[in-house]
Scaffold this active site. Structure first.
Site, PDB file in Angstrom:
ATOM      1  N   TRP A 150      45.524 -22.257   5.190  1.00 34.50           N
ATOM      2  CA  TRP A 150      44.543 -21.964   4.141  1.00 34.50           C
ATOM      3  C   TRP A 150      44.816 -22.687   2.849  1.00 34.50           C
ATOM      4  CZ3 TRP A 150      47.415 -20.326   0.142  1.00 34.50           C
ATOM      5  CH2 TRP A 150      48.667 -19.776   0.449  1.00 34.50           C
ATOM      6  N   ASN A 151      45.999 -23.287   2.676  1.00 35.66           N
ATOM      7  CA  ASN A 151      46.399 -23.630   1.309  1.00 35.66           C
ATOM      8  C   ASN A 151      45.769 -24.897   0.751  1.00 35.66           C
ATOM      9  OD1 ASN A 151      48.096 -25.073   3.153  1.00 35.66           O
ATOM     10  ND2 ASN A 151      49.365 -25.619   1.436  1.00 35.66           N
ATOM     11  N   LYS A 174      39.347 -24.258  13.969  1.00 31.81           N
ATOM     12  CA  LYS A 174      39.502 -22.845  13.569  1.00 31.81           C
ATOM     13  C   LYS A 174      40.060 -22.830  12.156  1.00 31.81           C
ATOM     14  CE  LYS A 174      42.714 -19.531  13.616  1.00 31.81           C
ATOM     15  NZ  LYS A 174      42.304 -18.893  12.366  1.00 31.81           N
ATOM     16  N   GLU A 177      41.830 -17.510   8.482  1.00 29.86           N
ATOM     17  CA  GLU A 177      41.104 -16.261   8.172  1.00 29.86           C
ATOM     18  C   GLU A 177      41.090 -15.981   6.675  1.00 29.86           C
ATOM     19  OE1 GLU A 177      43.708 -16.732  10.045  1.00 29.86           O
ATOM     20  OE2 GLU A 177      45.291 -15.230   9.796  1.00 29.86           O
ATOM     21  N   GLY A 207      44.368 -15.730  14.150  1.00 25.49           N
ATOM     22  CA  GLY A 207      45.268 -16.517  14.977  1.00 25.49           C
ATOM     23  C   GLY A 207      45.506 -15.920  16.352  1.00 25.49           C
ATOM     24  N   GLY A 227      50.402 -25.026   9.708  1.00 25.62           N
ATOM     25  CA  GLY A 227      50.696 -23.640   9.370  1.00 25.62           C
ATOM     26  C   GLY A 227      52.188 -23.386   9.435  1.00 25.62           C
ATOM     27  N   SER A 228      52.539 -22.144   9.688  1.00 21.85           N
ATOM     28  CA  SER A 228      53.950 -21.752   9.675  1.00 21.85           C
ATOM     29  C   SER A 228      54.654 -22.178  10.971  1.00 21.85           C
ATOM     30  CB  SER A 228      54.050 -20.235   9.537  1.00 21.85           C
ATOM     31  OG  SER A 228      53.446 -19.625  10.662  1.00 21.85           O
ATOM     32  N   GLU A 250      52.124 -29.512  12.097  1.00 22.70           N
ATOM     33  CA  GLU A 250      52.509 -29.742  10.687  1.00 22.70           C
ATOM     34  C   GLU A 250      52.911 -28.392  10.127  1.00 22.70           C
ATOM     35  OE1 GLU A 250      52.654 -32.459   8.936  1.00 22.70           O
ATOM     36  OE2 GLU A 250      51.662 -33.859  10.285  1.00 22.70           O
ATOM     37  N   GLY A 252      56.067 -25.737   7.908  1.00 17.88           N
ATOM     38  CA  GLY A 252      56.591 -25.468   6.572  1.00 17.88           C
ATOM     39  C   GLY A 252      57.798 -26.313   6.178  1.00 17.88           C
ATOM     40  N   CYS A 284      53.104 -27.182   0.908  1.00 12.52           N
ATOM     41  CA  CYS A 284      54.193 -27.338   1.872  1.00 12.52           C
ATOM     42  C   CYS A 284      55.296 -28.266   1.372  1.00 12.52           C
ATOM     43  CB  CYS A 284      53.648 -27.837   3.207  1.00 12.52           C
ATOM     44  SG  CYS A 284      52.759 -29.382   3.075  1.00 12.52           S
ATOM     45  N   GLU A 381      61.137 -20.444   3.240  1.00 13.12           N
ATOM     46  CA  GLU A 381      60.000 -20.973   2.484  1.00 13.12           C
ATOM     47  C   GLU A 381      59.323 -19.799   1.779  1.00 13.12           C
ATOM     48  OE1 GLU A 381      56.544 -22.242   4.736  1.00 13.12           O
ATOM     49  OE2 GLU A 381      56.378 -24.018   3.479  1.00 13.12           O
ATOM     50  N   PHE A 383      56.686 -20.160  -0.590  1.00 12.33           N
ATOM     51  CA  PHE A 383      55.272 -20.518  -0.713  1.00 12.33           C
ATOM     52  C   PHE A 383      54.634 -19.844  -1.927  1.00 12.33           C
ATOM     53  CE2 PHE A 383      51.358 -22.028   1.598  1.00 12.33           C
ATOM     54  CZ  PHE A 383      51.836 -23.315   1.763  1.00 12.33           C
TER      55      PHE A 383
HETATM   56  P1  NAD Z   1      50.017 -19.390   9.498  1.00 16.84           P
HETATM   57  O1  NAD Z   1      50.937 -19.955  10.507  1.00 16.84           O
HETATM   58  O2  NAD Z   1      50.081 -17.952   9.196  1.00 16.84           O
HETATM   59  O3  NAD Z   1      48.509 -19.678   9.939  1.00 16.84           O
HETATM   60  C1  NAD Z   1      48.057 -21.003  10.174  1.00 16.84           C
HETATM   61  C2  NAD Z   1      46.915 -20.952  11.160  1.00 16.84           C
HETATM   62  O4  NAD Z   1      47.428 -20.562  12.427  1.00 16.84           O
HETATM   63  C3  NAD Z   1      45.826 -19.942  10.798  1.00 16.84           C
HETATM   64  O5  NAD Z   1      44.575 -20.484  11.107  1.00 16.84           O
HETATM   65  C4  NAD Z   1      46.166 -18.767  11.696  1.00 16.84           C
HETATM   66  O6  NAD Z   1      45.055 -17.956  11.994  1.00 16.84           O
HETATM   67  C5  NAD Z   1      46.676 -19.484  12.924  1.00 16.84           C
HETATM   68  N1  NAD Z   1      47.543 -18.685  13.795  1.00 16.84           N
HETATM   69  C6  NAD Z   1      48.381 -17.694  13.453  1.00 16.84           C
HETATM   70  N2  NAD Z   1      48.977 -17.183  14.549  1.00 16.84           N
HETATM   71  C7  NAD Z   1      48.512 -17.878  15.608  1.00 16.84           C
HETATM   72  C8  NAD Z   1      48.731 -17.816  17.010  1.00 16.84           C
HETATM   73  N3  NAD Z   1      49.546 -16.923  17.546  1.00 16.84           N
HETATM   74  N4  NAD Z   1      48.087 -18.703  17.801  1.00 16.84           N
HETATM   75  C9  NAD Z   1      47.247 -19.615  17.280  1.00 16.84           C
HETATM   76  N5  NAD Z   1      46.965 -19.696  15.956  1.00 16.84           N
HETATM   77  C10 NAD Z   1      47.604 -18.850  15.128  1.00 16.84           C
HETATM   78  O7  NAD Z   1      50.228 -20.277   8.181  1.00 16.84           O
HETATM   79  P2  NAD Z   1      49.454 -20.159   6.806  1.00 16.84           P
HETATM   80  O8  NAD Z   1      49.954 -18.983   6.058  1.00 16.84           O
HETATM   81  O9  NAD Z   1      47.998 -20.301   7.023  1.00 16.84           O
HETATM   82  O10 NAD Z   1      49.896 -21.496   6.064  1.00 16.84           O
HETATM   83  C11 NAD Z   1      51.085 -21.600   5.338  1.00 16.84           C
HETATM   84  C12 NAD Z   1      52.066 -22.437   6.114  1.00 16.84           C
HETATM   85  O11 NAD Z   1      51.498 -23.700   6.416  1.00 16.84           O
HETATM   86  C13 NAD Z   1      53.315 -22.731   5.311  1.00 16.84           C
HETATM   87  O12 NAD Z   1      54.424 -22.616   6.154  1.00 16.84           O
HETATM   88  C14 NAD Z   1      53.126 -24.175   4.890  1.00 16.84           C
HETATM   89  O13 NAD Z   1      54.298 -24.871   4.617  1.00 16.84           O
HETATM   90  C15 NAD Z   1      52.418 -24.733   6.081  1.00 16.84           C
HETATM   91  N6  NAD Z   1      51.715 -25.970   5.732  1.00 16.84           N
HETATM   92  C16 NAD Z   1      52.198 -27.133   6.249  1.00 16.84           C
HETATM   93  C17 NAD Z   1      51.581 -28.329   5.918  1.00 16.84           C
HETATM   94  C18 NAD Z   1      52.082 -29.635   6.469  1.00 16.84           C
HETATM   95  O14 NAD Z   1      51.337 -30.587   6.416  1.00 16.84           O
HETATM   96  N7  NAD Z   1      53.292 -29.700   7.000  1.00 16.84           N
HETATM   97  C19 NAD Z   1      50.470 -28.331   5.081  1.00 16.84           C
HETATM   98  C20 NAD Z   1      50.007 -27.121   4.594  1.00 16.84           C
HETATM   99  C21 NAD Z   1      50.637 -25.928   4.929  1.00 16.84           C
END
Ligand code: NAD
Length: 478
Positions: A150-151, A174, A177, A207, A227-228, A250, A252, A284, A381, A383
């Protein structure tokens, strides 16, 4: 502002979810509900996959030129509607419009750059075997999926969707949320740009439902995720247990910045603070742990702390606001929990350390110094707008400290000594290293991604585009 779109974007149309279920979206500035958005689940994923599958043969058969032109039109429309898009992210995740303006400009530039590169995707040839000609073909995977964090919703959307579709694939996105609104708007712009129905589909939802259904879908051949690390592992596992789809991750970071004593301290402190206050620390690549040499430690700490509290806290809709709330209550509570843990671990709190306003999920820029080696705040992290500043003495010692983590996304260093800069940059175990700049400086024409548990695969540049092609070797016997 026009009422935001709330339905799912499947096969070129906005449709309610099959179940009719919705979920609420909250504004982190007011803490109030803004809107209910249709919530996709596995049945909607199947509908989107069918649309993407049907669109694929005609889309991949277009000339690269035709696909590129549609992407460029898409960029033009994003530019036209950038203020509306920025307001949507200000509403649902509290991102200041001033910050999103920079992200959207970057997204537009990335679309143009990646589209241009697509003219030049070729295979190899070999005449090494007498009587044979060998060639490689780069061909699209077919139906792909993108799961977004989301960020930075717009830039993450375009960094995944554009290379995917310009290569001839079709995609199901996707959104997070927490931030569904701008992705739905981008769905509408995709239709206006003339992408045929089914080439780009956008689903809102969670997710463990939509994300999991995409990760384990037997017809999706490539999945790209931001994401994470926690969710990334679940996605990789689901991919392995289903059809072994190719997965790019991609994730954290806990990004170190090393400040050597021979640098310009004002510049180093300003740049580190900029990386942590940008998007309220929800980036990130923010420099969330800083190692300042003992000779300049006190001076660095003072200058950094002054610069870190400079930005005006305010409404994300005001163009002069550069520091908004955290994206939602979950993020807000999590960051405050880390801060409380750090306080009780004996870490030295220099500034901040609590919520910044009575209403809204704002957190004070917070600095801890010389925290115990075991403190979570040094390893995990956060964040959010929380910096940890540690003291070091030798180059060897600080490199070892920086690398003592499972994260490997980004690192930075400040020094005027070119030999030291090259030595340290080579020794750091991260996908990106900045020399004499911090996490807020990027290179649009270079690959971006993490080592270790920060990721696999690359985004942006040539490598980012090549992620979306399968390779076929053709052996022609003459
Ligand atoms: P998150 O992992 O909670 O969610 C990311 C996405 O994954 C969301 O769309 C979520 O609904 C989905 N998701 C969650 N559980 C899932 C599952 N079991 N199966 C499939 N999809 C699932 O992360 P967040 O809070 O949205 O984002 C923050 C994280 O993203 C931080 O760790 C940040 O460092 C990382 N990030 C990385 C980069 C990069 O380029 N490396 C860029 C931006 C953010």
């Amino acid at each position: 502002m026009a009422t935001p779109e709330t339905k799912l974007f499947i096969n070129g149309k906005f449709v309610p979810s099959i179940s009719g279920k919705t979920f609420p979206v909250f504004n982190p500035t007011t803490e109030e509900k803004i809107i209910d958005v249709y919530e996709a689940d596995a049945a909607d994923v199947d509908a989107a996959v069918t649309a993407a599958e049907n669109a694929f043969p005609a889309w991949k058969s277009l000339s690269a030129h035709d696909r590129i032109n549609k992407c460029l039109k898409f960029a033009e429309l994003i530019e036209r509607d950038q203020f509306e898009i920025a307001k949507l992210d200000a509403e649902d995740i509290g991102m200041p419009v001033s910050v999103n303006h920079l992200f959207i400009q970057r997204a537009i530039r990335d679309i143009k750059h990646t589209s241009g590169l697509a003219h030049d995707v070729h295979g190899e040839t070999s005449l090494n075997t007498p009587g044979q000609i060998h060639i490689t073909l780069r061909q699209p995977y077919g139906v792909c999926a993108a799961i977004l964090a989301w960020n930075a919703p717009v830039v993450i959307f375009t960094a995944k969707v554009i290379p995917c579709i310009v290569a001839g694939n079709t995609i199901i996105v996707k959104s997070s949320e927490k931030a569904p609104l701008s992705s739905l708007k981008l769905g509408a712009l995709a239709a206006e740009a003339g992408f045929p129905p089914g080439v780009i589909n956008v689903l809102s939802g969670f997710g463990h439902t939509v994300g999991a259904a995409l990760s384990s879908h037997m017809k999706i051949r490539k999945l790209t995720f931001t994401g994470s690390t926690r969710a990334g592992k679940l996605i990789q596992e689901a991919a392995a247990k289903s059809n072994l789809k190719s997965v790019a991750l991609e994730m954290g970071g806990k990004n170190p910045l090393i400040v050597f004593p021979d640098c310009d301290i004002e510049e180093a402190a300003g740049s580190a603070a900029a990386s942590l206050k940008f998007n309220s620390g929800q980036i990130c690549v923010s420099n969330s742990r800083i190692y300042a040499h003992k000779d300049i430690f006190q001076k660095f700490l003072k200058v950094f702390s002054e610069k870190f509290v400079e930005p005006k806290i305010g409404s994300p809709l005001e163009p002069t606001t550069f520091f908004g709330p955290q994206a939602d209550k979950l993020q807000f509570d999590q960051i405050l929990k880390y801060i409380e843990q750090a306080k009780s671990s004996g870490a030295n709190l220099v500034i901040g350390g609590s919520r910044a306003t009575d209403k809204g999920y704002y957190i004070q820029p917070t600095v801890f110094a010389k925290v115990p080696a075991s403190a979570d705040i040094l390893h995990e992290e956060i964040f959010g707008p929380v910096a940890v500043i540690q003291e070091f003495e030798t180059e060897e010692e600080v490199i070892a400290e920086c690398n003592k983590t499972e994260y490997g996304l980004h690192a930075g260093l400040y020094t005027r000594d070119i030999s030291r800069a090259c030595r340290v940059a080579t020794a750091l175990e991260t996908g990106v290293v900045t020399v004499n700049s911090g996490g807020s400086v990027g290179a649009y024409d270079m690959p971006f991604g993490g080592w270790k548990q920060s990721g696999n695969g690359r985004e942006l540049g040539k490598l980012g585009l090549e992620e979306f092609y399968e390779i076929k070797t053709v052996i022609i016997t003459l």
